[in-house]
Design a protein around this motif. Structure first.
Motif, PDB file in Angstrom:
ATOM      1  N   HIS A  40       0.386  -9.492 -12.462  1.00  0.00           N
ATOM      2  CA  HIS A  40       0.109  -9.740 -11.046  1.00  0.00           C
ATOM      3  C   HIS A  40       0.297  -8.503 -10.180  1.00  0.00           C
ATOM      4  O   HIS A  40      -0.220  -8.449  -9.059  1.00  0.00           O
ATOM      5  N   ILE A  41       1.037  -7.515 -10.696  1.00  0.00           N
ATOM      6  CA  ILE A  41       1.193  -6.276  -9.917  1.00  0.00           C
ATOM      7  C   ILE A  41       0.654  -5.072 -10.680  1.00  0.00           C
ATOM      8  O   ILE A  41       0.348  -4.038 -10.083  1.00  0.00           O
ATOM      9  N   LEU A  42       0.497  -5.210 -11.994  1.00  0.00           N
ATOM     10  CA  LEU A  42      -0.139  -4.140 -12.764  1.00  0.00           C
ATOM     11  C   LEU A  42      -1.565  -3.888 -12.293  1.00  0.00           C
ATOM     12  O   LEU A  42      -2.109  -2.802 -12.482  1.00  0.00           O
ATOM     13  N   ARG A  43      -2.160  -4.882 -11.672  1.00  0.00           N
ATOM     14  CA  ARG A  43      -3.545  -4.775 -11.223  1.00  0.00           C
ATOM     15  C   ARG A  43      -3.702  -3.852 -10.012  1.00  0.00           C
ATOM     16  O   ARG A  43      -4.824  -3.507  -9.632  1.00  0.00           O
ATOM     17  N   VAL A  44      -2.596  -3.441  -9.388  1.00  0.00           N
ATOM     18  CA  VAL A  44      -2.668  -2.607  -8.183  1.00  0.00           C
ATOM     19  C   VAL A  44      -2.833  -1.150  -8.600  1.00  0.00           C
ATOM     20  O   VAL A  44      -1.928  -0.564  -9.202  1.00  0.00           O
ATOM     21  N   PRO A  45      -3.964  -0.502  -8.277  1.00  0.00           N
ATOM     22  CA  PRO A  45      -4.213   0.862  -8.759  1.00  0.00           C
ATOM     23  C   PRO A  45      -3.571   1.949  -7.910  1.00  0.00           C
ATOM     24  O   PRO A  45      -3.500   3.096  -8.344  1.00  0.00           O
ATOM     25  N   THR A  46      -3.111   1.612  -6.706  1.00  0.00           N
ATOM     26  CA  THR A  46      -2.586   2.653  -5.813  1.00  0.00           C
ATOM     27  C   THR A  46      -1.173   3.084  -6.181  1.00  0.00           C
ATOM     28  O   THR A  46      -0.643   4.027  -5.601  1.00  0.00           O
ATOM     29  N   MET A  47      -0.549   2.384  -7.108  1.00  0.00           N
ATOM     30  CA  MET A  47       0.791   2.765  -7.559  1.00  0.00           C
ATOM     31  C   MET A  47       0.751   3.065  -9.056  1.00  0.00           C
ATOM     32  O   MET A  47      -0.124   2.588  -9.781  1.00  0.00           O
ATOM     33  N   SER A  80       0.808  -1.227   0.000  1.00  0.00           N
ATOM     34  CA  SER A  80       0.000   0.000   0.000  1.00  0.00           C
ATOM     35  C   SER A  80       0.836   1.270   0.000  1.00  0.00           C
ATOM     36  O   SER A  80       0.351   2.339  -0.382  1.00  0.00           O
ATOM     37  N   THR A  81       2.109   1.193   0.424  1.00  0.00           N
ATOM     38  CA  THR A  81       2.944   2.401   0.469  1.00  0.00           C
ATOM     39  C   THR A  81       3.695   2.643  -0.837  1.00  0.00           C
ATOM     40  O   THR A  81       4.298   3.697  -1.017  1.00  0.00           O
ATOM     41  N   VAL A  82       3.681   1.663  -1.727  1.00  0.00           N
ATOM     42  CA  VAL A  82       4.408   1.797  -2.992  1.00  0.00           C
ATOM     43  C   VAL A  82       3.663   2.770  -3.902  1.00  0.00           C
ATOM     44  O   VAL A  82       2.450   2.664  -4.088  1.00  0.00           O
ATOM     45  N   ARG A  83       4.392   3.704  -4.471  1.00  0.00           N
ATOM     46  CA  ARG A  83       3.777   4.686  -5.355  1.00  0.00           C
ATOM     47  C   ARG A  83       4.255   4.571  -6.801  1.00  0.00           C
ATOM     48  O   ARG A  83       3.561   5.012  -7.710  1.00  0.00           O
ATOM     49  N   VAL A  84       5.433   3.987  -7.010  1.00  0.00           N
ATOM     50  CA  VAL A  84       5.968   3.837  -8.366  1.00  0.00           C
ATOM     51  C   VAL A  84       6.518   2.426  -8.526  1.00  0.00           C
ATOM     52  O   VAL A  84       7.299   1.963  -7.697  1.00  0.00           O
ATOM     53  N   CYS A  85       6.096   1.750  -9.598  1.00  0.00           N
ATOM     54  CA  CYS A  85       6.603   0.415  -9.904  1.00  0.00           C
ATOM     55  C   CYS A  85       7.253   0.458 -11.281  1.00  0.00           C
ATOM     56  O   CYS A  85       6.649   0.908 -12.259  1.00  0.00           O
ATOM     57  N   ALA A 145       0.535   9.667  -8.190  1.00  0.00           N
ATOM     58  CA  ALA A 145      -0.075   8.537  -7.481  1.00  0.00           C
ATOM     59  C   ALA A 145      -0.767   9.010  -6.212  1.00  0.00           C
ATOM     60  O   ALA A 145      -1.886   8.575  -5.889  1.00  0.00           O
ATOM     61  N   GLU A 146      -0.108   9.919  -5.477  1.00  0.00           N
ATOM     62  CA  GLU A 146      -0.711  10.445  -4.250  1.00  0.00           C
ATOM     63  C   GLU A 146      -1.993  11.205  -4.568  1.00  0.00           C
ATOM     64  O   GLU A 146      -3.006  11.079  -3.861  1.00  0.00           O
ATOM     65  N   ALA A 147      -1.961  11.998  -5.642  1.00  0.00           N
ATOM     66  CA  ALA A 147      -3.149  12.765  -6.019  1.00  0.00           C
ATOM     67  C   ALA A 147      -4.284  11.831  -6.410  1.00  0.00           C
ATOM     68  O   ALA A 147      -5.447  12.060  -6.039  1.00  0.00           O
ATOM     69  N   ARG A 148      -3.960  10.802  -7.151  1.00  0.00           N
ATOM     70  CA  ARG A 148      -4.991   9.834  -7.548  1.00  0.00           C
ATOM     71  C   ARG A 148      -5.593   9.153  -6.329  1.00  0.00           C
ATOM     72  O   ARG A 148      -6.819   9.018  -6.187  1.00  0.00           O
ATOM     73  N   ASN A 149      -4.751   8.705  -5.404  1.00  0.00           N
ATOM     74  CA  ASN A 149      -5.243   7.998  -4.221  1.00  0.00           C
ATOM     75  C   ASN A 149      -6.083   8.911  -3.335  1.00  0.00           C
ATOM     76  O   ASN A 149      -7.105   8.494  -2.786  1.00  0.00           O
TER      77      ASN A 149
END
Length: 695
Positions: A281-288, A265-270, A634-638
């Protein structure tokens, strides 16, 4: 079989020794023939069983079928073969119960107890070791058959069974609960605890085959210098041993379900260096935010893969990458492309305009054959031998460094054969040069320095091995996960030793000696710094070499013609274009020998900026700026999503309806819920009468 049918004991003994040696040799080399034999039902256990059956046949042909030795041999081999099952079960159980759902580096897993691994001698190639315990029985029975001394056969048979039972007994203690790793749930809980404490912000996500490890390794130093709290996530266990030293925490999570349940949940850039299926498997995470960074900058089709549309941004080195996507028209929007330079290129030294050694060094670094048969993939097939032959026959002597791509020959047998012939050509040329008086005198003068450098390499290798052995010898991946914690002092010494190793390597042989360079050391960029020019193909190697400012040549293996080749491939616009005959190499050698003859020098300077970006700000500064900007997005989106969820009306069941068992709510109740969430939104709340409340 022939020796058994004749029968001839000594012929049989010799043939048996050959089969044992052949099996050992094939397994030591890791020969693919071993896998092929398994597929045709001639695997290792079957081969040993057949050898034992041939020995029984020999005894029968020697008229010993009624002899006690015959019955002892049959009983021994039956019992021995029966012991293979519990041995296989024990080793498999230990491996399974010693396998954690994750493999880590630089991650503190003190929350779980990971016991020491069994000695490597027990589990490493355990099947082979167990089967080879039949040697005392086979040798003893053969000696008894030849000499008539049955006692020798009985002793050999007994020794085989005792050794097999001892092997089983040695394994049994390691199936006790205290010797096994914690359950998967406990390990994953410890990893989540560590993630909550560490709070990673930037992730490098990498998946691929063992041969593709270089694609991740090239980003390790950049990740160590990136702003924030970096983390490397990998997917294949086999990649972990291929991973270069790094101080960045590493999590290898093979199972997709485990990865998708990690607390990221703390990751912002992948960041993704490769387009592979497991990225989903990680592209599905919208918070980053997700970024394709690739593993090089080139004009290959892989650099404009339409798959890149799945990422929020695509980062390229310079303007060329942006234009490349625009020309390809594969759906990548220009506003989603960010130019960040190439931080990995900092070790590449700029050309001074003069040859480094008394004779020029030309690096030949062809790419591999690719997954299709496009003739433009690699110069090896059509031009490789011509290139090397012309360099060896140059009017003025040239030293050649040949560094083939790690993938060379994995798909094309022809490419593998050409690679072998080029190595042979260079080996022969090196031997001939060593015999020439001029070079023999040079070798004599430098002999002491070369010997000292070789001794230094041995010393450095020994020390590096000590520093790498952070755990016990033979520890498995679970034990290494426990002990592989970052040690700044060890890392600093390792970095210093690797630099010293590279310097000693180039001093360990003459500046006139041809060389084939493979493996992780010396690195490609070290070869760049040692050479005065390069010949290569369309690949990121060319774009990277341009950072040096040195002359280079690229082979037009597909025979497009010079103008069309330059039009299609940006990186060759300042190159000497070679045909498959390589007759244009004289132009490259002239530019190296005399700067006044270097007509492409200015074009290389302009192309460097276009491909790799400006020198200022530095690539690392550009990279970190891009990370900061995307983190803010990412922060703005979240924050926006959280606000919208907070403003969303929540249904409150009507009390009377609830008491009567009716499951619908009244409009007034929904309006009250909306007012509770946001009083200013009451006027905008519109609920169609008769619809069910949102649950």
């Amino acid at each position: 079989m022939l020796a058994a049918l004749i029968p001839n004991v000594w012929f049989f003994a010799a043939a048996t020794a050959v089969t044992y040696a052949a099996d050992w040799y094939l397994h030591q080399r890791g020969s693919y023939l071993v896998n092929r034999l398994n597929k045709v039902r001639a695997g290792l256990p079957i081969r040993f069983l057949l050898r034992q059956l041939m020995l029984i046949l020999l005894l029968a042909r020697l008229d010993l079928a009624e002899d006690p030795l015959f019955y002892a041999a049959v009983a021994t081999f039956l019992l021995f073969y029966g012991l293979q099952a519990p041995h296989g079960a024990l080793t498999t159980l230990i491996r399974l119960r010693r396998t954690m759902p994750v493999v880590t580096r630089n991650v503190d897993l003190h929350a779980v107890r990971i016991p020491d691994a069994p000695p490597g001698t027990l589990l490493r190639r355990s099947g082979e070791k167990m089967l080879h315990l039949d040697i005392p029985a086979v040798a003893g029975i053969l000696i008894a058959a030849a000499t008539g001394e049955d006692i020798v056969g009985f002793v050999g048979a007994a020794l085989t069974l005792v050794l097999a039972l001892a092997y089983l007994a040695a394994l049994v203690p390691y199936i006790r609960r205290g010797r096994l790793v914690p359950p998967a749930a406990a390990v994953l809980k410890a990893v989540d605890t560590w993630l909550r404490e560490y709070q990673p912000t930037v992730v490098l996500y990498f998946s691929g085959s063992n041969e593709s490890a270089y694609q991740g390794n090239m980003w390790l130093e950049t990740m160590a210098r990136v702003e924030g709290r970096p983390l490397i996530i990998m997917r294949e266990r086999g990649l972990i041993p291929q991973l270069s030293d790094t101080s960045v925490p590493v999590l290898c999570v093979p199972a997709g379900t485990h990865l998708m349940n990690l607390n990221l949940s703390t990751v912002r850039v992948c960041l993704y260096p490769a387009n592979v299926g497991k990225n989903i498997h990680i592209l599905r995470v919208p918070t980053m935010k997700h970024v394709f960074i690739g593993h090089g900058d080139s004009d290959k089709l892989a650099s404009v893969n339409p798959y890149s549309k799945v990422y929020d941004e695509v980062w390229t080195a310079g303007r060329a990458g942006r234009d490349r996507y625009a020309l390809a028209d594969v759906g990548i929007r220009d506003e989603d492309i960010v130019e960040v330079g190439r931080p990995q290129l900092e070790p590449i030294l700029s050309w001074t305009g003069a040859v480094k050694n008394p004779i020029p060094t030309v690096l030949y670094a062809p790419t591999w054959e690719g997954w299709d048969d496009n003739p433009g993939n690699t110069s090896l097939l059509l031009a490789g031998e011509n290139i090397v032959r012309r360099l060896l026959a140059a009017d003025d002597p040239v030293r050649i460094i040949y560094k083939p791509h790690p993938f060379t020959g994995i798909r094309s047998g022809k490419a593998k054969a050409v690679d072998g012939r080029i190595r042979g050509m260079l080996g022969k040329a090196a031997a001939e040069r060593a015999a020439e008086p001029r070079w023999a005198k040079e070798a004599e003068r430098a002999a002491a320095a070369h010997s000292a450098a070789k001794a230094e390499l041995v010393r450095i290798d020994a020390r590096l091995a000590e520093l790498a052995a952070v755990g016990r010898s033979g520890g498995d991946e679970s034990e290494e996960s426990r002990v592989s914690l970052a040690d700044p002092a060890r890392e600093a010494e390792t970095a210093q030793l690797r630099a010293a190793w590279n310097d000693a390597y180039w001093r360990s042989f003459g500046w006139w000696e041809h060389r084939t360079v493979t493996g992780a050391q010396p690195k490609l960029y070290d070869c760049f710094n040692e050479s005065d020019a390069m010949v290569s193909d369309i690949s990121s190697v060319v774009s990277d070499f341009i950072a040096s400012g040195k002359p280079y040549a690229v082979t037009d293996s597909a025979a497009l013609g010079s103008e069309e080749f330059k039009r299609q491939n940006t990186a060759v616009r300042a190159a000497v274009i070679l045909s498959n005959s390589a007759e244009e190499l004289d132009e490259l050698l002239a530019a190296v020998a005399d700067p006044a003859a270097d007509a492409l020098a200015e074009a290389r300077r302009e192309l460097k900026t276009y491909l790799l970006g400006p020198d200022e700000p530095t690539s690392m500064e550009q990279f970190n700026a891009a990370v900061r900007a995307l983190t803010a997005k990412a922060e703005a989106r979240n924050a926006g999503v959280a606000q919208r969820l907070g403003d969303q009306p929540v249904a409150v069941p009507d009390r009377e309806a609830a008491s009567s068992g009716v499951g619908t709510g009244e409009p007034e109740a929904l309006a009250e819920a909306g007012a509770a969430a946001d009083p200013d939104a009451v006027a905008d709340t519109a609920v169609t009468e008769g619809t069910s409340p949102v649950r």
